[in-house]
Design a protein around this motif. Structure first.
Motif, PDB file in Angstrom:
ATOM      1  N   ILE A  48       0.827  -1.218   0.000  1.00 18.96           N
ATOM      2  CA  ILE A  48       0.000   0.000   0.000  1.00 18.96           C
ATOM      3  C   ILE A  48       0.855   1.259   0.000  1.00 18.96           C
ATOM      4  O   ILE A  48       0.454   2.288  -0.528  1.00 18.96           O
ATOM      5  N   VAL A  49       2.040   1.193   0.574  1.00 20.49           N
ATOM      6  CA  VAL A  49       2.777   2.426   0.853  1.00 20.49           C
ATOM      7  C   VAL A  49       3.049   3.245  -0.414  1.00 20.49           C
ATOM      8  O   VAL A  49       2.951   4.483  -0.395  1.00 20.49           O
ATOM      9  N   SER A  50       3.302   2.574  -1.538  1.00 20.01           N
ATOM     10  CA  SER A  50       3.560   3.341  -2.763  1.00 20.01           C
ATOM     11  C   SER A  50       2.295   4.067  -3.217  1.00 20.01           C
ATOM     12  O   SER A  50       2.371   5.132  -3.832  1.00 20.01           O
ATOM     13  N   HIS A  51       1.144   3.497  -2.900  1.00 22.24           N
ATOM     14  CA  HIS A  51      -0.123   4.153  -3.257  1.00 22.24           C
ATOM     15  C   HIS A  51      -0.403   5.362  -2.362  1.00 22.24           C
ATOM     16  O   HIS A  51      -1.038   6.326  -2.778  1.00 22.24           O
ATOM     17  N   TYR A  52       0.054   5.294  -1.105  1.00 20.28           N
ATOM     18  CA  TYR A  52      -0.041   6.478  -0.240  1.00 20.28           C
ATOM     19  C   TYR A  52       0.820   7.594  -0.845  1.00 20.28           C
ATOM     20  O   TYR A  52       0.433   8.754  -0.902  1.00 20.28           O
ATOM     21  N   VAL A  65      -9.048   3.472   4.838  1.00 20.85           N
ATOM     22  CA  VAL A  65      -8.358   4.015   3.662  1.00 20.85           C
ATOM     23  C   VAL A  65      -9.352   4.002   2.500  1.00 20.85           C
ATOM     24  O   VAL A  65     -10.345   3.275   2.531  1.00 20.85           O
ATOM     25  N   ALA A  66      -9.070   4.838   1.502  1.00 19.30           N
ATOM     26  CA  ALA A  66      -9.975   4.897   0.354  1.00 19.30           C
ATOM     27  C   ALA A  66      -9.165   5.224  -0.893  1.00 19.30           C
ATOM     28  O   ALA A  66      -8.098   5.841  -0.809  1.00 19.30           O
ATOM     29  N   ILE A  67      -9.690   4.801  -2.049  1.00 12.62           N
ATOM     30  CA  ILE A  67      -9.071   5.184  -3.309  1.00 12.62           C
ATOM     31  C   ILE A  67      -9.418   6.650  -3.551  1.00 12.62           C
ATOM     32  O   ILE A  67     -10.584   7.030  -3.582  1.00 12.62           O
ATOM     33  N   ARG A  68      -8.369   7.465  -3.662  1.00 10.75           N
ATOM     34  CA  ARG A  68      -8.582   8.898  -3.813  1.00 10.75           C
ATOM     35  C   ARG A  68      -8.517   9.288  -5.289  1.00 10.75           C
ATOM     36  O   ARG A  68      -9.288  10.105  -5.785  1.00 10.75           O
ATOM     37  N   VAL A  85      -7.548  -2.250  -0.970  1.00 12.47           N
ATOM     38  CA  VAL A  85      -8.230  -1.307  -0.075  1.00 12.47           C
ATOM     39  C   VAL A  85      -9.278  -2.032   0.756  1.00 12.47           C
ATOM     40  O   VAL A  85      -9.391  -1.818   1.972  1.00 12.47           O
ATOM     41  N   ALA A  86     -10.035  -2.920   0.120  1.00 17.84           N
ATOM     42  CA  ALA A  86     -11.083  -3.646   0.850  1.00 17.84           C
ATOM     43  C   ALA A  86     -10.468  -4.518   1.945  1.00 17.84           C
ATOM     44  O   ALA A  86     -10.977  -4.559   3.068  1.00 17.84           O
ATOM     45  N   ALA A  87      -9.361  -5.186   1.614  1.00 20.19           N
ATOM     46  CA  ALA A  87      -8.722  -6.060   2.603  1.00 20.19           C
ATOM     47  C   ALA A  87      -8.181  -5.244   3.769  1.00 20.19           C
ATOM     48  O   ALA A  87      -8.307  -5.630   4.936  1.00 20.19           O
ATOM     49  N   GLU A  88      -7.588  -4.110   3.469  1.00 17.96           N
ATOM     50  CA  GLU A  88      -7.051  -3.253   4.520  1.00 17.96           C
ATOM     51  C   GLU A  88      -8.187  -2.767   5.431  1.00 17.96           C
ATOM     52  O   GLU A  88      -8.066  -2.780   6.653  1.00 17.96           O
ATOM     53  N   ASN A  89      -9.291  -2.359   4.831  1.00 21.59           N
ATOM     54  CA  ASN A  89     -10.400  -1.855   5.649  1.00 21.59           C
ATOM     55  C   ASN A  89     -11.051  -2.954   6.480  1.00 21.59           C
ATOM     56  O   ASN A  89     -11.478  -2.701   7.613  1.00 21.59           O
ATOM     57  N   ARG A  90     -11.086  -4.152   5.927  1.00 17.80           N
ATOM     58  CA  ARG A  90     -11.614  -5.277   6.718  1.00 17.80           C
ATOM     59  C   ARG A  90     -10.745  -5.487   7.953  1.00 17.80           C
ATOM     60  O   ARG A  90     -11.251  -5.651   9.053  1.00 17.80           O
TER      61      ARG A  90
END
Lengths: 140, 68
Positions: A48-52, A65-68, A85-90
């Motif tokens: 995820i970090v590269s997406h942040y 977290v959400a897709i921005r 994103v879904a897995a992280e939010n779960r």
């Protein structure tokens, strides 16, 4: 005489409150369920970090977290991004729930989540995107 | 409790016990409230682990001068 009895009662009160302070100093977070969630999130962070950093994913105000902005992600990879994103939010939702449960107060879940929401944002690295009170996004 | 102790001592011991019991009983009530500071500490510990941050610090690296 009466005064010294009052003093002793006060000392007793202090002893009692010192015990309480120790008991309240920490929340229980060392359960197997919480450890598993932490490990899972720590491992996922590598993806995820590269997406942040690119601003594709941002930190929401509610501790998730959400897709921005998915524009930098090729179409073919977007479903993978959504799954990430879904897995992280779960995991995050389970984490908040588990912390409340581990401390004997399942009803604390919302407050645990609100606390995390603030701390994720406070600790976000410069350049990452975080959601504002008006739901708009701002770069740290 | 201290049956042979002089009366003032016995009153003192009773007062000490009473104070401890009252406050301990109070804790049961106080604990119903959400321990915000403890929750913050727990959150920090977990976030530092998940994001691999140096302990007790935010992610803002001190080296590059905070100019945001």
């Amino acid at each position: 005489m009466r005064r010294s009895a009052i003093h002793l009662a006060l000392i007793g009160a202090l002893l009692g409150s010192a015990g309480q302070g120790l008991a309240q100093g920490n929340l229980e977070i060392d359960t197997p369920a919480i450890a598993a969630l932490r490990a899972s999130m720590q491992q996922r962070h590598q993806q995820i970090v590269s997406h942040y950093e690119s601003g594709t994913i941002g930190l929401t105000r509610d501790g998730l977290v959400a897709i921005r902005d998915a524009s930098q992600v090729p179409l073919a990879q977007r479903s993978r991004l959504s799954a990430l994103v879904a897995a992280e939010n779960r995991d995050r939702e389970a984490l908040y729930r588990e912390i409340a449960r581990a401390n004997g107060h399942p009803e604390w879940g919302g407050q645990v989540q609100a606390t995390f929401a603030q701390r994720w944002i406070d600790k976000a690295r410069r350049g990452w995107w975080v959601q504002q009170a008006d739901k708009g996004w701002a770069q740290r | 409790m201290l049956p042979s102790a002089p009366i003032p001592l016995r009153i003192g011991a009773a007062a000490l016990l009473l104070g401890t019991i009252l406050v301990s009983a109070g804790c049961v009530t106080i604990n119903i409230y959400f321990p915000a500071a403890a929750a913050e500490k727990a959150a920090d510990r977990i976030i530092e682990g998940v994001w691999q941050l140096p302990k007790g610090q935010g992610a803002q690296a001190p080296a590059d001068g905070d100019t945001r």
